[in-house]
Design a protein around this motif. Structure first.
Motif, mmCIF file in Angstrom:
data_model
loop_
_atom_site.group_PDB
_atom_site.id
_atom_site.type_symbol
_atom_site.label_atom_id
_atom_site.label_comp_id
_atom_site.label_asym_id
_atom_site.label_seq_id
_atom_site.Cartn_x
_atom_site.Cartn_y
_atom_site.Cartn_z
ATOM 1 N N ILE A 133 8.569 8.916 -3.489
ATOM 2 C CA ILE A 133 8.635 10.419 -3.646
ATOM 3 C C ILE A 133 9.535 10.792 -2.438
ATOM 4 O O ILE A 133 9.256 10.732 -1.273
ATOM 5 C CB ILE A 133 7.509 11.207 -3.396
ATOM 6 C CG1 ILE A 133 6.534 10.500 -4.768
ATOM 7 C CG2 ILE A 133 7.832 12.644 -3.695
ATOM 8 C CD1 ILE A 133 5.070 11.205 -4.611
ATOM 9 N N THR A 134 10.850 11.230 -2.850
ATOM 10 C CA THR A 134 11.801 11.427 -1.623
ATOM 11 C C THR A 134 11.398 13.018 -1.009
ATOM 12 O O THR A 134 10.662 13.829 -1.548
ATOM 13 C CB THR A 134 13.235 11.697 -2.037
ATOM 14 O OG1 THR A 134 13.441 12.694 -3.144
ATOM 15 C CG2 THR A 134 13.763 10.499 -3.024
ATOM 16 N N GLY A 135 12.242 13.131 0.224
ATOM 17 C CA GLY A 135 11.613 14.420 0.866
ATOM 18 C C GLY A 135 12.324 15.673 -0.040
ATOM 19 O O GLY A 135 11.935 16.846 0.105
ATOM 20 N N GLY A 143 0.676 -1.257 -0.067
ATOM 21 C CA GLY A 143 0.147 -0.052 0.009
ATOM 22 C C GLY A 143 0.988 1.382 -0.084
ATOM 23 O O GLY A 143 1.724 1.506 -0.557
ATOM 24 N N LEU A 144 0.517 2.162 0.980
ATOM 25 C CA LEU A 144 1.128 3.436 0.861
ATOM 26 C C LEU A 144 1.898 3.684 2.315
ATOM 27 O O LEU A 144 1.174 3.403 3.360
ATOM 28 C CB LEU A 144 0.044 4.572 1.073
ATOM 29 C CG LEU A 144 0.548 6.096 0.971
ATOM 30 C CD1 LEU A 144 1.369 6.529 0.114
ATOM 31 C CD2 LEU A 144 -0.740 6.829 0.991
ATOM 32 N N GLY A 145 3.013 4.242 2.312
ATOM 33 C CA GLY A 145 3.811 4.413 3.410
ATOM 34 C C GLY A 145 4.143 6.138 3.753
ATOM 35 O O GLY A 145 4.720 6.454 2.727
ATOM 36 N N LEU A 146 3.629 6.777 4.625
ATOM 37 C CA LEU A 146 4.251 7.847 4.876
ATOM 38 C C LEU A 146 5.026 8.074 6.345
ATOM 39 O O LEU A 146 4.539 7.422 7.123
ATOM 40 C CB LEU A 146 2.802 8.687 5.132
ATOM 41 C CG LEU A 146 1.988 9.016 4.039
ATOM 42 C CD1 LEU A 146 0.451 9.656 4.582
ATOM 43 C CD2 LEU A 146 2.270 9.482 2.765
ATOM 44 N N ALA A 147 5.945 8.726 6.159
ATOM 45 C CA ALA A 147 6.840 8.957 7.428
ATOM 46 C C ALA A 147 6.789 10.208 7.853
ATOM 47 O O ALA A 147 6.821 11.351 7.023
ATOM 48 C CB ALA A 147 8.367 8.025 6.890
ATOM 49 N N ALA A 148 7.135 10.430 9.187
ATOM 50 C CA ALA A 148 7.136 11.788 9.661
ATOM 51 C C ALA A 148 8.782 12.152 9.830
ATOM 52 O O ALA A 148 9.490 11.465 9.895
ATOM 53 C CB ALA A 148 6.456 11.886 11.005
ATOM 54 N N GLY A 149 8.919 13.572 9.664
ATOM 55 C CA GLY A 149 10.353 13.956 9.900
ATOM 56 C C GLY A 149 10.667 14.662 8.760
ATOM 57 O O GLY A 149 10.349 14.692 7.516
ATOM 58 N N ALA A 150 11.953 15.223 8.770
ATOM 59 C CA ALA A 150 12.820 16.122 7.861
ATOM 60 C C ALA A 150 13.016 14.966 6.760
ATOM 61 O O ALA A 150 13.719 14.029 7.169
ATOM 62 C CB ALA A 150 13.720 16.699 8.367
ATOM 63 N N ASN A 151 12.689 15.450 5.480
ATOM 64 C CA ASN A 151 13.226 14.656 4.163
ATOM 65 C C ASN A 151 12.572 13.208 4.355
ATOM 66 O O ASN A 151 13.169 12.314 3.430
ATOM 67 C CB ASN A 151 14.898 14.632 4.178
ATOM 68 C CG ASN A 151 15.075 16.172 3.916
ATOM 69 O OD1 ASN A 151 14.545 16.730 2.982
ATOM 70 N ND2 ASN A 151 16.132 16.504 4.493
#
Length: 86
Positions: free
Chosen positions: A28-30, A4-12
């Motif tokens: 899609i990179t930061g 599925g889809l992965g979203l991460a918190a934090g800079a970049n």
């Protein structure tokens, strides 16, 4: 997530897309680079290299109508010929 889809918190932090379990397909990179078939894109659009078999191309154009008004940077394919507007 398992597929599925992965979203991460934090800079970049990247946004990642998976199919069939944990097989990453797109990122899609930061910094804004998009990678399809690669986990470390080094350009705005980075496609995994093609494989030498039918339907293995990294980028496929479907035939369609060629623009009648030139637009810079457009690539068109009419089924027989490619056209590039520079």
């Amino acid at each position: 997530l398992a597929g599925g889809l992965g979203l991460a918190a934090g800079a970049n932090a990247p946004i990642t897309f998976w199919t069939n379990g944990n097989n990453e397909r797109m990122r899609i990179t930061g910094g804004g680079n998009v990678g399809i078939g690669t986990t470390s894109p080094t350009a705005y659009l980075h496609l995994k290299a093609s494989v030498a078999s039918a339907n293995g191309g990294a980028l496929k154009f479907s035939s369609g109508v060629v623009l009648t008004t030139p637009e810079s940077g457009v690539v068109s394919f009419d089924g027989s010929n490619f056209y590039v507007d520079i």
